[in-house]
Structures are given as C-alpha cells and as structure tokens.
Design a protein around this motif. Structure first.
Motif, mmCIF file in Angstrom:
data_model
loop_
_atom_site.group_PDB
_atom_site.id
_atom_site.type_symbol
_atom_site.label_atom_id
_atom_site.label_comp_id
_atom_site.label_asym_id
_atom_site.label_seq_id
_atom_site.Cartn_x
_atom_site.Cartn_y
_atom_site.Cartn_z
ATOM 1 N N VAL A 97 -9.559 0.529 0.709
ATOM 2 C CA VAL A 97 -10.811 0.524 -0.059
ATOM 3 C C VAL A 97 -11.850 1.488 0.517
ATOM 4 O O VAL A 97 -12.808 1.830 -0.172
ATOM 5 N N GLU A 98 -11.663 1.939 1.760
ATOM 6 C CA GLU A 98 -12.536 3.000 2.264
ATOM 7 C C GLU A 98 -12.311 4.287 1.473
ATOM 8 O O GLU A 98 -13.239 5.066 1.266
ATOM 9 N N LEU A 110 0.083 -3.080 5.288
ATOM 10 C CA LEU A 110 -0.942 -2.052 5.120
ATOM 11 C C LEU A 110 -2.316 -2.700 5.159
ATOM 12 O O LEU A 110 -2.487 -3.853 4.757
ATOM 13 N N ASP A 111 -3.294 -1.954 5.622
ATOM 14 C CA ASP A 111 -4.645 -2.462 5.793
ATOM 15 C C ASP A 111 -5.462 -2.259 4.515
ATOM 16 O O ASP A 111 -5.709 -1.117 4.109
ATOM 17 N N ILE A 156 1.149 2.715 -1.606
ATOM 18 C CA ILE A 156 2.018 1.855 -0.788
ATOM 19 C C ILE A 156 3.273 2.599 -0.352
ATOM 20 O O ILE A 156 3.658 2.579 0.814
ATOM 21 N N VAL A 157 3.916 3.272 -1.288
ATOM 22 C CA VAL A 157 5.157 3.989 -0.955
ATOM 23 C C VAL A 157 4.871 5.119 0.031
ATOM 24 O O VAL A 157 5.629 5.334 0.978
ATOM 25 N N LEU A 158 3.767 5.823 -0.160
ATOM 26 C CA LEU A 158 3.431 6.917 0.754
ATOM 27 C C LEU A 158 3.060 6.418 2.145
ATOM 28 O O LEU A 158 3.427 7.027 3.150
ATOM 29 N N LYS A 159 2.335 5.324 2.231
ATOM 30 C CA LYS A 159 1.783 4.868 3.504
ATOM 31 C C LYS A 159 2.711 3.922 4.279
ATOM 32 O O LYS A 159 2.514 3.721 5.469
ATOM 33 N N SER A 188 -4.182 -8.668 -2.148
ATOM 34 C CA SER A 188 -4.268 -8.993 -0.720
ATOM 35 C C SER A 188 -2.878 -9.332 -0.174
ATOM 36 O O SER A 188 -2.515 -8.907 0.921
ATOM 37 N N PHE A 189 -2.089 -10.061 -0.951
ATOM 38 C CA PHE A 189 -0.729 -10.408 -0.525
ATOM 39 C C PHE A 189 0.167 -9.168 -0.485
ATOM 40 O O PHE A 189 0.959 -8.988 0.440
ATOM 41 N N ILE A 190 0.036 -8.308 -1.481
ATOM 42 C CA ILE A 190 0.859 -7.085 -1.554
ATOM 43 C C ILE A 190 0.633 -6.223 -0.309
ATOM 44 O O ILE A 190 1.577 -5.752 0.307
ATOM 45 N N PHE A 191 -0.629 -6.053 0.074
ATOM 46 C CA PHE A 191 -0.924 -5.210 1.239
ATOM 47 C C PHE A 191 -0.397 -5.858 2.527
ATOM 48 O O PHE A 191 0.083 -5.158 3.414
#
Length: 186
Positions: A73-74, A67-68, A102-105, A59-62
């Motif tokens: 998770v969808e 990022l959402d 993460i890197v892509l988004k 949760s902290f990383i996102f």
C-alpha cells in the motif's frame, strides 16, 4: 510476442509444467529439467485468468504469499481501504494488479507473466513495469502480452512466435518485416 492463437500461452504453460507436450526438452544452465517447474518451487506463473479464490480476504492473501501488505500500500495507496476486503469485491484491473504484484514479488528464480498488462489502468502499468525492472535483476522474467509497447519497454530480449517457431528479434523493425506490426507502427 505473437499473434492471437499462435501458442504463446501454451508455450508458457509447457515451460512451467502445466501442459505436457508430446516432445519437450527444457534445460536450466544446460541441465535437463526432469520435473515440472511448478513442483520445484523455482518458478511462479501468472495465468491469463484469476488464480486467487474470490472469497479470500486481501490480508489473508498477502500472508499466504508471505508478502507485506504495508509495503504494497506504500506503492498503491488506493488499495489501503481493501485490506480486509474479499478478492471478489475488486474490479478486474485491481485483481490483475494484485495477482501480478504477488507473482513478481514472491520468492522465485523464474517468473512467467501471461498478459500482465491486461485490464490495468495506465498508471498501474507504469508501476508494474517498474516492478519488472527491479525484479529482473534477481530473476528471469518471461512476458507474453498483446501490448507490444510495454513488452519492448520491459524486455532485454524479444522473441516472436510465428508458425510454430521462435524468432529472436535483433532490431525492432523486424517486427514489421515479419508482419507482426504494420509498417510504420514503431
């Protein structure tokens, strides 16, 4: 693409700015880059090793990367249970998937992916290829990986790194001609 030890990762590190060679000239839109890409914020880099600290909760990383979690998770429902888990509790493939996503988004103009398909389950490889296809409409994505089938499927342009030079691959059979693949591999 290129054989083990030919310099693929080094080339990505030089381009990103993590490694300083004796001689280098890098340009974007014909303008020389005077600062490393990592310091400009226009590029993101996925190294071969894990870059997220083990003790961080997902949760902290996102939140850190803006990022959402719900959007993630969808696409990857099996991760829903990990929202409050620490990164270290994930398997190697799950870690790789999170970091690649993460890197892509994350907002950037250029993305360097060093072996993004390593350790991933086949279903996750297909989803990452979908993300690459979507993201390459908005940014340049440079991929290095040993799983050549996925590089071929994800790439618009392919280069082979051999003997310290890059060779643009115009026809896939050139990968056999240059002895990167065995005859009949394609």
């Amino acid at each position: 693409m290129g054989r083990n030890g030919c310099g693929k990762s080094s080339l990505l590190n030089v381009a990103f700015g993590n490694l300083t060679p004796k001689y280098k000239l890098a340009r974007i839109d014909n303008q020389p880059l005077l600062k490393p890409l990592y310091s400009t914020g226009i590029a993101k880099y996925l190294p071969q090793y894990n870059f997220i600290p083990d003790g961080f909760k997902l949760s902290f990383i996102f939140k850190l990367y803006d990022l959402d979690w719900i959007v993630f998770v969808e696409r990857f429902e099996e991760f829903k249970k990990y929202e409050h888990s620490k990164f270290e509790t994930l398997s190697g493939g799950e870690r790789r998937l999170i970091e690649t996503y993460i890197v892509l988004k994350t907002k950037s103009d250029i993305v360097f992916l060093d072996e993004p398909f390593s350790h991933l389950a086949p279903i996750h490889i297909e989803k990452i290829k979908q993300f690459i296809a979507a993201e390459k409409k908005e940014k340049a994505i440079i991929i290095s990986d040993h799983r050549y089938q996925h590089i071929i499927a994800s790439s618009d342009v392919i280069y082979l790194l051999k003997n310290g030079t890059t060779k643009k691959i115009n026809k896939l059979t050139e990968l056999e001609d240059y002895k990167y693949l065995s005859a009949g591999s394609l």
